[in-house]
Motif scaffolding. Sequence first.
Motif, PDB file in Angstrom:
ATOM      1  N   LEU A 169       0.853  -1.182   0.000  1.00 22.17           N
ATOM      2  CA  LEU A 169       0.000   0.000   0.000  1.00 22.17           C
ATOM      3  C   LEU A 169       0.888   1.230   0.000  1.00 22.17           C
ATOM      4  N   LEU A 170       0.502   2.235  -0.783  1.00 21.83           N
ATOM      5  CA  LEU A 170       1.209   3.511  -0.749  1.00 21.83           C
ATOM      6  C   LEU A 170       0.497   4.400   0.269  1.00 21.83           C
ATOM      7  N   LEU A 171       1.105   4.538   1.433  1.00 28.21           N
ATOM      8  CA  LEU A 171       0.619   5.420   2.496  1.00 28.21           C
ATOM      9  C   LEU A 171       1.625   6.563   2.565  1.00 28.21           C
ATOM     10  N   PRO A 172       1.375   7.659   1.846  1.00 30.00           N
ATOM     11  CA  PRO A 172       2.407   8.668   1.604  1.00 30.00           C
ATOM     12  C   PRO A 172       3.018   9.303   2.852  1.00 30.00           C
ATOM     13  N   SER A 173       4.335   9.255   2.912  1.00 31.35           N
ATOM     14  CA  SER A 173       5.131  10.011   3.860  1.00 31.35           C
ATOM     15  C   SER A 173       5.933  10.975   2.995  1.00 31.35           C
ATOM     16  N   LEU A 174       5.665  12.249   3.118  1.00 29.73           N
ATOM     17  CA  LEU A 174       6.097  13.238   2.142  1.00 29.73           C
ATOM     18  C   LEU A 174       6.818  14.396   2.787  1.00 29.73           C
ATOM     19  N   ASP A 175       7.836  14.883   2.110  1.00 26.51           N
ATOM     20  CA  ASP A 175       8.542  16.097   2.487  1.00 26.51           C
ATOM     21  C   ASP A 175       8.636  16.930   1.211  1.00 26.51           C
TER      22      ASP A 175
END
Length: 178
Positions: A169-175
Amino acid sequence: MKKRMLSVLGAVALGLGGCGGSSRTETMGPGQDFPADAQGQRFELRLKGVNNPGYDSALVQVRRISVTTVEGEALPVRLKSRFPMELTQAEQAHLVGFFLVPEGVERVKVEVTFDDFGGYEEGAGGGVIDTRVAPLRFEAPLAYLSERGRAVMHLDLKQSLQMQGEAKLLLPSLDVRY
């Protein structure tokens, strides 16, 4: 291993091909980003995979980008990424698209939606990335965007790709970097 990845992505592409492309952001050819009479400052939107825990490949494709003012007014956008992006390329920040911001706007909201599935490959095998869970979202102050004319979304692969059954699953952790 590469053949399996190509097979998985081929099956995903065939499955998505029948889903219709009417929700896809309008794309234009090179040099035709916006009509000549379009007003506003032009910015780039890029995507880069970071913190790779050992994937040989991680491919995703953008379906749509949306940029609005804080009040919800839609701004002109152009999707430029027509092919899957390889997020394991550490030095590559893929061009997703462009957007225009009219004078007087101080902040924008950005949303990037992926196609339903991508693919990954690692030493132990490979499979499908389910990207339907959540789009990438962030707010950007125009003062930051204006410094270099772009926003680069750094997607943390180690934190963002979580095993769920036989898929990731792509569970976005974003910077976001400007």
